[in-house]
Design a protein around this motif. Structure first.
Motif, PDB file in Angstrom:
ATOM      1  N   UNK A  35      44.319 -28.534  -6.600  1.00 25.12           N
ATOM      2  CA  UNK A  35      44.616 -27.171  -7.031  1.00 25.12           C
ATOM      3  C   UNK A  35      46.057 -26.757  -6.715  1.00 25.12           C
ATOM      4  N   UNK A  36      46.747 -27.519  -5.842  1.00 26.30           N
ATOM      5  CA  UNK A  36      48.133 -27.183  -5.519  1.00 26.30           C
ATOM      6  C   UNK A  36      49.117 -27.603  -6.613  1.00 26.30           C
ATOM      7  N   UNK A  37      48.696 -28.488  -7.490  1.00 21.92           N
ATOM      8  CA  UNK A  37      49.616 -29.002  -8.503  1.00 21.92           C
ATOM      9  C   UNK A  37      50.214 -27.851  -9.328  1.00 21.92           C
ATOM     10  N   UNK A  38      51.507 -27.597  -9.133  1.00 19.60           N
ATOM     11  CA  UNK A  38      52.208 -26.564  -9.878  1.00 19.60           C
ATOM     12  C   UNK A  38      51.623 -25.183  -9.714  1.00 19.60           C
ATOM     13  N   UNK A  70      57.049 -25.536  -7.014  1.00 21.62           N
ATOM     14  CA  UNK A  70      57.485 -26.911  -7.227  1.00 21.62           C
ATOM     15  C   UNK A  70      56.606 -27.857  -6.414  1.00 21.62           C
ATOM     16  N   UNK A  71      55.956 -28.826  -7.090  1.00 24.40           N
ATOM     17  CA  UNK A  71      55.137 -29.827  -6.402  1.00 24.40           C
ATOM     18  C   UNK A  71      55.543 -31.217  -6.868  1.00 24.40           C
ATOM     19  N   UNK A  72      55.215 -32.230  -6.037  1.00 22.81           N
ATOM     20  CA  UNK A  72      55.575 -33.600  -6.388  1.00 22.81           C
ATOM     21  C   UNK A  72      54.389 -34.329  -7.014  1.00 22.81           C
ATOM     22  N   UNK A  73      54.515 -35.647  -7.152  1.00 20.86           N
ATOM     23  CA  UNK A  73      53.499 -36.425  -7.879  1.00 20.86           C
ATOM     24  C   UNK A  73      52.161 -36.501  -7.148  1.00 20.86           C
ATOM     25  N   UNK A  74      52.149 -36.238  -5.840  1.00 17.69           N
ATOM     26  CA  UNK A  74      50.870 -36.229  -5.113  1.00 17.69           C
ATOM     27  C   UNK A  74      50.498 -34.795  -4.702  1.00 17.69           C
ATOM     28  N   UNK A  75      50.958 -33.847  -5.489  1.00 21.60           N
ATOM     29  CA  UNK A  75      50.573 -32.427  -5.385  1.00 21.60           C
ATOM     30  C   UNK A  75      51.125 -31.710  -4.154  1.00 21.60           C
ATOM     31  N   UNK A  76      52.010 -32.338  -3.399  1.00 22.12           N
ATOM     32  CA  UNK A  76      52.574 -31.658  -2.236  1.00 22.12           C
ATOM     33  C   UNK A  76      53.542 -30.567  -2.669  1.00 22.12           C
ATOM     34  N   UNK A  77      53.544 -29.458  -1.929  1.00 23.95           N
ATOM     35  CA  UNK A  77      54.530 -28.409  -2.148  1.00 23.95           C
ATOM     36  C   UNK A  77      55.895 -28.909  -1.697  1.00 23.95           C
ATOM     37  N   UNK A  78      56.874 -28.808  -2.547  1.00 23.22           N
ATOM     38  CA  UNK A  78      58.232 -29.200  -2.175  1.00 23.22           C
ATOM     39  C   UNK A  78      58.856 -28.034  -1.416  1.00 23.22           C
ATOM     40  N   UNK A  79      59.267 -28.293  -0.180  1.00 21.97           N
ATOM     41  CA  UNK A  79      59.815 -27.235   0.659  1.00 21.97           C
ATOM     42  C   UNK A  79      61.225 -27.580   1.101  1.00 21.97           C
ATOM     43  N   UNK A 107      64.421 -27.284   4.050  1.00 22.31           N
ATOM     44  CA  UNK A 107      64.421 -27.498   5.506  1.00 22.31           C
ATOM     45  C   UNK A 107      63.922 -26.294   6.296  1.00 22.31           C
ATOM     46  N   UNK A 108      63.942 -25.115   5.711  1.00 22.10           N
ATOM     47  CA  UNK A 108      63.379 -23.934   6.373  1.00 22.10           C
ATOM     48  C   UNK A 108      61.852 -23.930   6.317  1.00 22.10           C
ATOM     49  N   UNK A 109      61.268 -24.868   5.568  1.00 18.37           N
ATOM     50  CA  UNK A 109      59.844 -24.974   5.238  1.00 18.37           C
ATOM     51  C   UNK A 109      59.395 -23.919   4.233  1.00 18.37           C
ATOM     52  N   UNK A 110      60.354 -23.188   3.669  1.00 20.26           N
ATOM     53  CA  UNK A 110      60.033 -22.293   2.552  1.00 20.26           C
ATOM     54  C   UNK A 110      59.941 -23.103   1.270  1.00 20.26           C
ATOM     55  N   UNK A 111      59.019 -22.715   0.386  1.00 18.65           N
ATOM     56  CA  UNK A 111      58.950 -23.380  -0.909  1.00 18.65           C
ATOM     57  C   UNK A 111      60.229 -23.101  -1.688  1.00 18.65           C
ATOM     58  N   UNK A 112      60.559 -23.994  -2.604  1.00 18.31           N
ATOM     59  CA  UNK A 112      61.849 -23.917  -3.289  1.00 18.31           C
ATOM     60  C   UNK A 112      61.976 -22.702  -4.204  1.00 18.31           C
ATOM     61  N   UNK A 113      60.840 -22.108  -4.600  1.00 19.94           N
ATOM     62  CA  UNK A 113      60.890 -21.018  -5.585  1.00 19.94           C
ATOM     63  C   UNK A 113      60.349 -19.692  -5.065  1.00 19.94           C
ATOM     64  N   UNK A 114      60.012 -19.635  -3.782  1.00 18.92           N
ATOM     65  CA  UNK A 114      59.484 -18.377  -3.243  1.00 18.92           C
ATOM     66  C   UNK A 114      59.731 -18.337  -1.743  1.00 18.92           C
ATOM     67  N   UNK A 115      60.589 -17.430  -1.291  1.00 17.48           N
ATOM     68  CA  UNK A 115      60.924 -17.331   0.129  1.00 17.48           C
ATOM     69  C   UNK A 115      59.773 -16.823   0.972  1.00 17.48           C
ATOM     70  N   UNK A 116      58.754 -16.230   0.351  1.00 22.01           N
ATOM     71  CA  UNK A 116      57.620 -15.684   1.097  1.00 22.01           C
ATOM     72  C   UNK A 116      56.507 -16.703   1.324  1.00 22.01           C
ATOM     73  N   UNK A 117      56.639 -17.859   0.701  1.00 22.35           N
ATOM     74  CA  UNK A 117      55.603 -18.891   0.789  1.00 22.35           C
ATOM     75  C   UNK A 117      56.175 -20.121   1.493  1.00 22.35           C
ATOM     76  N   UNK A 118      55.533 -20.508   2.599  1.00 22.84           N
ATOM     77  CA  UNK A 118      55.938 -21.671   3.377  1.00 22.84           C
ATOM     78  C   UNK A 118      54.893 -22.770   3.224  1.00 22.84           C
ATOM     79  N   UNK A 119      55.320 -24.000   3.407  1.00 22.29           N
ATOM     80  CA  UNK A 119      54.397 -25.129   3.411  1.00 22.29           C
ATOM     81  C   UNK A 119      54.664 -26.000   4.618  1.00 22.29           C
ATOM     82  N   UNK A 120      53.607 -26.505   5.234  1.00 19.86           N
ATOM     83  CA  UNK A 120      53.777 -27.366   6.399  1.00 19.86           C
ATOM     84  C   UNK A 120      52.634 -28.367   6.481  1.00 19.86           C
TER      85      UNK A 120
END
Length: 436
Positions: free
Chosen positions: A284-287, A292-301, A303-316
């Motif tokens: 369900x994480x795919x896009x 932005x997600x990669x080929x195995x559905x990971x959120x691309x973040x 170095x701040x661990x913020x997602x590339x397209x939303x400063x309010x959403x972090x991934x870890x």
């Protein structure tokens, strides 16, 4: 300044997510300015590196389960039973699927939960790469329930062999473990011991040396391919000494009802098959909502661990892809990485609440350890003083492996209580009533 509290929502109560929720609750639980909520589809937490021991039967779930509701009560955060299945970034809400009990009755309806800061830490699931039969015939080890399921199947297989009238057939008590990463390798060693322990309880029709067989299958040229070669070599020697059959450079083409077929056509008979090869983030994480997600559905973040397209959403954790120097695939999916990211995210949120610039995550590789049950442990430690890593084995390696778990417990229960439990042999805190 707004009178409403800043809503921090953490999705996923694994090692990193639960440590972060506990730390934030300890810091802000008595404040009206911050509200911390942890969302997880399970009611209890178990440190994921313990799952292989639960599957083998050498560890009881009840002794190591932590109840989320109790932990939230003790540490000042809120717990929401539910599974995230959607995101609306424009409205800043996550969507939660309805929660249904074992009798088909609804516990929580489909709902939404608003956030100001969202941390997604839902971990990973097994990646079977679309291998035919894997989903139907192989048991993954993602959850305590799956680990318990495998253990029950193993015990039942031994009981069946003991009470059947026909002789034990070749392959009937064989276990095929697909994937020789840390989980698969540790499970192979644990099973060698625990299967014999089961048989020792009066199952005299079974000859463990003749009837039992554990086969560890790895597509890469060596076991533990993500770890240094000298750890792989030392572990391989220990497994071979135990009698575990190790097949490297062997790609699985199909998982059958009671066998595994390799790409070269060879069929390996096996009563039980465990799939421990490869991980990916949940589908369900795919896009999800344009992130932005990669080929195995990971959120691309970043170095701040913020997602590339939303400063309010972090991934870890395992569900996030964070590029770092020296690691081709980014921060590795290890317990030590989740622990470090939880500590870092606590600092990030403190800065965010104060309106200060955020920092950048720096991963510190403390080494790698592999537990081989009662037999041994092997690994390497990164020597900050000598500037290089060094190999450790045996008792000291087992001590360091256990120390990783104690570090996790200290983050959840506090250093004082954890130290007291080590010195006195007392158990971890438990609620006065059963909550799950």
């Amino acid at each position: 300044m707004s009178d409403k509290p800043h809503r921090i929502v953490i999705v996923g109560g694994g090692a990193g997510g639960l440590e972060l929720a506990t730390a934030l609750g300890n810091k802000y639980g008595k404040s009206d300015a911050v509200r911390v909520t942890l969302v997880d589809r399970s009611r209890t937490h178990i440190w994921k590196p313990l799952l292989h021991a639960i599957a083998a039967g050498s560890l009881r779930r009840s002794q190591h389960e932590l109840n989320y509701l109790a932990q939230a009560h003790w540490h000042g955060f809120h717990y929401r039973l539910g599974e995230m299945n959607g995101l609306d970034r424009a409205r800043k809400v996550i969507k939660l699927a309805p929660v249904i009990d074992d009798e088909g009755r609804e516990i929580n309806p489909e709902s939404e939960l608003a956030y100001d800061t969202l941390v997604i830490a839902i971990g990973s699931v097994t990646n079977d790469f679309g291998t035919p039969g894997a989903r139907d015939h192989a048991v993954p080890l993602e959850t305590p329930e799956q680990a318990s399921r495998f253990n029950k199947r193993m015990v039942n297989a031994c009981l069946r062999a003991q009470h059947q009238h026909a002789p034990i057939e070749p392959g009937q008590l064989h276990v095929a473990i697909i994937g020789a990463g840390a989980t698969g390798t540790e499970l192979a060693a644990e099973l060698h011991h625990t299967a014999r322990e089961i048989i020792a309880y009066g199952l005299d029709k079974i000859d463990p040396e003749h009837d039992l067989k554990i086969v560890l299958i790895e597509a890469a040229p060596r076991i533990l391919p993500a770890l240094p070669p000298r750890i792989s070599d030392a572990t391989l020697k220990l497994l071979l000494d135990l009698g575990v059959e190790v097949r490297t450079g062997a790609r699985v083409a199909e998982v059958l009802d009671h066998a595994v077929r390799l790409a070269d056509g060879e069929v390996i008979p096996s009563e039980l098959v465990v799939w421990a090869a490869g991980v990916r983030a949940p589908d369900f994480l795919e896009g999800i909502d344009g992130l932005d997600t990669n080929r195995i559905n990971q959120l691309v973040v970043r170095p701040t661990l913020q997602t590339t397209r939303d400063d309010n959403v972090f991934g870890m954790g395992d569900c996030a892809a964070c590029a770092i120097p020296g690691y081709e695939n980014g921060v590795p999916p290890r317990a030590q990485a989740a622990h470090q990211e939880a500590e870092f995210m606590l600092e990030q949120i403190e800065k965010r609440l104060k309106g200060e610039p955020l920092g950048e995550f720096r991963y510190r590789d403390l080494g790698s350890l592999v537990s081989l049950g009662k037999y041994s442990a092997v690994g390497n430690l990164m020597g900050s003083l000598v500037g290089k890593s060094f190999l450790i084995e045996g008792y000291f390696a087992r001590f360091m492996y256990r120390s990783l778990y104690k570090m996790h417990e200290a983050a959840l229960y506090g250093r004082g209580r954890t130290l007291l439990s080590v010195l006195s042999g007392s158990t971890r805190p438990t609620p006065t009533v059963k909550l799950h």
